[in-house]
Design an enzyme around this catalytic site. Structure first.
Site, short mmCIF file in Angstrom:
data_model
loop_
_atom_site.label_atom_id
_atom_site.label_comp_id
_atom_site.label_asym_id
_atom_site.label_seq_id
_atom_site.Cartn_x
_atom_site.Cartn_y
_atom_site.Cartn_z
N GLU A 1 4.17 2.11 3.19
CA GLU A 1 3.00 1.25 2.97
C GLU A 1 3.10 -0.02 3.83
OE1 GLU A 1 0.42 2.25 1.73
OE2 GLU A 1 1.03 3.89 0.45
N HIS B 1 -1.20 5.06 8.41
CA HIS B 1 -0.56 6.26 7.84
C HIS B 1 -0.66 7.45 8.79
CE1 HIS B 1 0.54 4.65 4.00
NE2 HIS B 1 -0.69 4.40 3.61
N HIS C 1 -5.47 0.00 7.63
CA HIS C 1 -4.27 0.45 6.91
C HIS C 1 -4.18 1.98 6.92
CE1 HIS C 1 -1.27 0.64 3.66
NE2 HIS C 1 -1.99 1.66 3.22
N GLU C 2 -5.29 2.65 6.66
CA GLU C 2 -5.29 4.12 6.63
C GLU C 2 -4.94 4.70 8.01
OE1 GLU C 2 -5.54 6.14 3.97
OE2 GLU C 2 -5.49 4.30 2.82
ZN LIG Z 1 -1.37 3.23 2.06
#
Ligand SMILES: [Zn+2]
Length: 262
Positions: free
Chosen positions: A189, A134, A130-131
């Site tokens: 997100e 970003h 997930h990171e």
């Molecule tokens: Zn996030």
């Protein structure tokens, strides 16, 4: 540059017409310059500034050595992960009880011992995936551009233009706020989740790990006071956990992935 010149021209025109006679035209121009420089901030500039911040943070943190079981575990887990945006990843473990991890535009990924203690390998991988999203989707750059429009310290970065300035302590502090306390939009997100899903699949990992990491975050946040406090930064910056669980579970099922038992 064209937009920059037309902004100056427009400001001068308005001022000479007396429309803005009660405004400080110099301030207006300076504000315009910051805005343009913030919007034209390149990935290279962001990476260079972020690297300065990470170098300082590494120096101030307790970075565990290669011989540490934590570092060995993280190296093994991430051995097959590719870099993002053509940047190789560099992982370090910080000896810190907080349940947290973050990735930066220059490829730096920092994982706290708190999250390594709280999560299984799969759960940890889900957070890292997930990171990565970003970073790959330039969320960090967008966040920095936004902050440069409002933070006096970061406006100073803008004044360096294309050149890379050596950051002052207050600028490093302001940049740290952007990196460590970034609050992304709900859309960002979701995009990071989807990116993380694809990224893990391409690396030959089981994307159920993302669902498992969300579930663990949820569990810790409603656990003991100490657990909730340790995970509060990571959990509060990631709202709507239930809908994220449902969305990624749906994708796993559609793609025929079998949920691992732990
Ligand atoms: Zn996030």
């Amino acid at each position: 540059m064209k937009r920059f010149l037309s902004l100056i021209a427009a400001a001068l025109l308005l001022t000479s017409c007396g429309v803005l006679s009660n405004l400080n035209s110099e301030r207006l121009l300076q504000g315009g310059v910051y805005a343009i420089q913030a919007l034209t901030l390149s990935d290279e500039q962001v990476e260079a500034y972020v690297s300065q911040y990470i170098a300082q943070l590494d120096a101030q943190s307790k970075v565990l050595p290669e011989s540490s079981p934590y570092t060995k575990r993280l190296r093994k887990l991430t051995a097959n992960l590719d870099g993002v945006n053509e940047k190789p990843l560099n992982f370090k473990v910080y000896q810190q009880d907080e349940v947290n991890a973050f990735a930066c535009a220059d490829g730096s990924v920092r994982v706290y011992t708190g999250i390594m203690d709280a999560m299984t390998d799969n759960e940890l991988l889900g957070v890292i995936g997930h990171e990565m999203g970003h970073v790959a989707l330039h969320h960090t750059r967008k966040q920095m551009q936004k902050s440069m429009l409002t933070s006096a310290a970061l406006q100073g970065i803008a004044s360096a233009g294309d050149k890379i300035a050596a950051l002052t302590d207050s600028q490093l502090g302001a940049l740290g706020e952007v990196i460590l306390n970034a609050k992304f939009s709900r859309d960002m997100e979701t995009e990071a989740d989807d990116y993380g899903y694809n990224y893990l699949c391409e690396a030959g990992k089981n994307p159920w790990s993302m669902v498992q990491s969300f579930e663990k975050l949820q569990k810790l946040s409603s656990g003991t006071a100490a657990q909730a406090s340790a995970v509060s930064n990571l959990f509060s910056s990631h709202p709507d956990t239930q809908s994220r669980i449902e969305h990624i579970s749906q994708r796993c099922l559609q793609d025929g992935y079998k949920r691992p038992t732990k």
